[in-house]
Design an enzyme around this catalytic site. Structure first.
Site: not given
Ligand SMILES: NC(=O)c1ccc[n+]([C@@H]2O[C@H](COP(=O)([O-])OP(=O)(O)OC[C@H]3O[C@@H](n4cnc5c(N)ncnc54)[C@H](OP(=O)(O)O)[C@@H]3O)[C@@H](O)[C@H]2O)c1
Length: 289
Positions: A14, A16, A18, A157
């Protein structure tokens, strides 16, 4: 012989946007040969441009964590080129929001587990045999404060992240003997595309104007905005915590990242269940329920 960072090979899922994007860059900047993986290579321009500009040892490859063949091909590709994998960061994930009544098991809950939990397992199963053979390796699973505490309308989630927590704790006992560390990273509120990528449950019990769920969700979203303004951290901060863990010989099992997570964990540990529950209701719904 111990490997220096420059010899070490990392995979991040993931990447791409964040946390994944920032983590892949942080690891590459620190000398890891980094495979920044993503399901859609059309989103690789930004990371590729930064990597080129900074002359980082970073390659972008395709990996959809939902897909067995994609996982197998990506890991096979890396192993055939590098012969080793030292670090896997299971980061890919998304949020699904809605009251449990509204969530379709087939079309929404299973896909949520497919990515957030089975996706992580899928890649772990690909890399563990190699790490066992190497007698070394580290797997960092990106969980969440939602893996430690339940939140209303986030049951789907949170259940994936609680499961990831249990899985990681259990797996540690199995693989420590092979020199493999399993680490959990638990951020709270992070500025990223996560919030735009949230999927809303499509069955619409909650959308009826007389629905109590709808009223609760509206209150929650209002309060959530304040909490977000107060506590949101950057994806870079999470990436730094991941890097800090990745370069330690003896890392901790858990990294709670950001003030919000720290505060929630402390409250959960020091309050009784009832006190905590009542405090959360006040915090999330402004005490007006
Ligand atoms: N943001 C928050 O507040 C927060 C807080 C706690 C934990 N987290 C965790 O942190 C992690 C990263 O999230 P983020 O905040 O960086 O959000 P994000 O910017 O939406 O990044 C999520 C990443 O996961 C990828 N992804 C989703 N489904 C996938 C799949 N089937 N195969 C490969 N890649 C996939 C997305 O790809 P696409 O671009 O193709 O969609 C994107 O690169 C997640 O596990 C999330 O649960 C986030």
């Amino acid at each position: 012989m111990p490997y220096s960072n420059i010899d070490r090979v990392a995979i991040v899922t993931g990447s791409s946007s964040g946390i994944g994007l920032e983590t892949a860059l942080a690891l590459a900047r620190h000398g890891f040969y980094t495979y920044a993986t993503m399901r859609n290579l059309n989103k690789s321009a930004m990371i590729q441009e930064i990597a080129n500009k900074e002359e980082l040892s970073l390659e972008v490859i395709q990996l959809n964590v939902d897909n067995d063949l994609s996982a197998k091909n990506a890991v096979h590709d890396i192993v055939s080129k590098k012969g080793r994998i030292d670090l896997l960061v299971n980061n890919a994930g998304y949020g699904l929001i809605g009251p449990i009544e509204d969530i379709s098991i087939e079309d929404e809950l299973k896909p949520q587990f497919e990515t957030n939990l089975f996706g992580a397992v899928r890649i772990m199963q690909q890399v563990l045999p190699l790490m066992r053979q190497q007698k070394s390796g580290m797997i960092i699973n990106v969980s969440s404060v939602g893996g430690l505490a339940g939140y209303p309308f986030s049951a789907a989630y949170c259940s994936t992240k609680f499961a990831l927590e249990g899985l990681s704790e259990s797996l540690s006992y199995e693989v420590e003997q092979f020199g493999i560390n399993i680490i959990l990273v638990e951020p709270g509120l992070v500025a990223s595309d996560f919030h735009n990528n949230i999927r809303m449950a499509t069955k619409k019990v909650a959308a009826n104007s007389d629905s109590q769920y709808l009223q609760m969700m509206q209150k929650l979203f209002e309060e959530y905005k304040h909490v977000q303004e107060l506590y949101q951290i950057s994806a870079k901060e999470v990436a730094k915590a991941i890097l800090d863990a990745a370069i330690l010989d003896i890392p901790d099992q858990r990294y709670i990242v950001g003030k919000y997570s720290e505060m929630m964990v402390e409250q959960k540990m020091t309050m009784s269940d009832t006190e905590y529950y009542n405090m959360m209701k006040t915090q999330l719904f402004g005490g007006k329920l």
